[in-house]
Design a protein around this motif. Sequence first.
Motif, mmCIF file in Angstrom:
data_model
loop_
_atom_site.group_PDB
_atom_site.id
_atom_site.type_symbol
_atom_site.label_atom_id
_atom_site.label_comp_id
_atom_site.label_asym_id
_atom_site.label_seq_id
_atom_site.Cartn_x
_atom_site.Cartn_y
_atom_site.Cartn_z
ATOM 1 N N LYS A 51 8.430 -5.899 7.657
ATOM 2 C CA LYS A 51 7.064 -5.648 7.211
ATOM 3 C C LYS A 51 7.018 -4.465 6.252
ATOM 4 O O LYS A 51 6.295 -4.488 5.259
ATOM 5 C CB LYS A 51 6.150 -5.373 8.406
ATOM 6 N N PHE A 52 7.821 -3.445 6.551
ATOM 7 C CA PHE A 52 7.866 -2.268 5.674
ATOM 8 C C PHE A 52 8.426 -2.635 4.303
ATOM 9 O O PHE A 52 7.923 -2.196 3.280
ATOM 10 C CB PHE A 52 8.712 -1.168 6.327
ATOM 11 N N SER A 53 9.465 -3.472 4.278
ATOM 12 C CA SER A 53 10.049 -3.909 3.012
ATOM 13 C C SER A 53 9.039 -4.719 2.204
ATOM 14 O O SER A 53 8.927 -4.548 0.986
ATOM 15 C CB SER A 53 11.292 -4.758 3.252
ATOM 16 N N LEU A 54 8.320 -5.591 2.872
ATOM 17 C CA LEU A 54 7.301 -6.372 2.174
ATOM 18 C C LEU A 54 6.177 -5.487 1.654
ATOM 19 O O LEU A 54 5.659 -5.694 0.557
ATOM 20 C CB LEU A 54 6.737 -7.449 3.105
ATOM 21 N N PHE A 55 5.821 -4.484 2.441
ATOM 22 C CA PHE A 55 4.787 -3.543 2.002
ATOM 23 C C PHE A 55 5.233 -2.793 0.758
ATOM 24 O O PHE A 55 4.479 -2.635 -0.189
ATOM 25 C CB PHE A 55 4.453 -2.565 3.128
ATOM 26 N N LEU A 56 6.481 -2.322 0.753
ATOM 27 C CA LEU A 56 6.999 -1.616 -0.425
ATOM 28 C C LEU A 56 7.056 -2.523 -1.645
ATOM 29 O O LEU A 56 6.734 -2.108 -2.754
ATOM 30 C CB LEU A 56 8.377 -1.033 -0.130
ATOM 31 N N PHE A 89 4.998 -1.799 -5.012
ATOM 32 C CA PHE A 89 5.667 -1.707 -6.306
ATOM 33 C C PHE A 89 5.086 -2.703 -7.300
ATOM 34 O O PHE A 89 4.861 -2.374 -8.463
ATOM 35 C CB PHE A 89 7.167 -1.938 -6.140
ATOM 36 N N ALA A 90 4.819 -3.926 -6.842
ATOM 37 C CA ALA A 90 4.272 -4.946 -7.727
ATOM 38 C C ALA A 90 2.872 -4.569 -8.201
ATOM 39 O O ALA A 90 2.528 -4.766 -9.373
ATOM 40 C CB ALA A 90 4.242 -6.296 -7.014
#
Length: 70
Positions: free
Chosen positions: A3-8, A12-13
Amino acid sequence: MKKFSLFLAFLFASFSSVFAQGEIEMATGLRSSGKIYVVVLVMLTIFFGVGLYLFSLDRKIKKLEDKKQS
């Protein structure tokens, strides 16, 4: 972690679309008149001033902590 990776990735996007604009008139005007260097110098001065203040504050806090422990 996923979830943290998807949030980052989402963060960024979203920021890349904000900063990926074309020419900005104000920046072009400042660059053409040479005033952009004054802006950069002021920003660097503020940045280093705040950094030095935080560094000295950290040293003072460490001294107080050491004094309290002994």
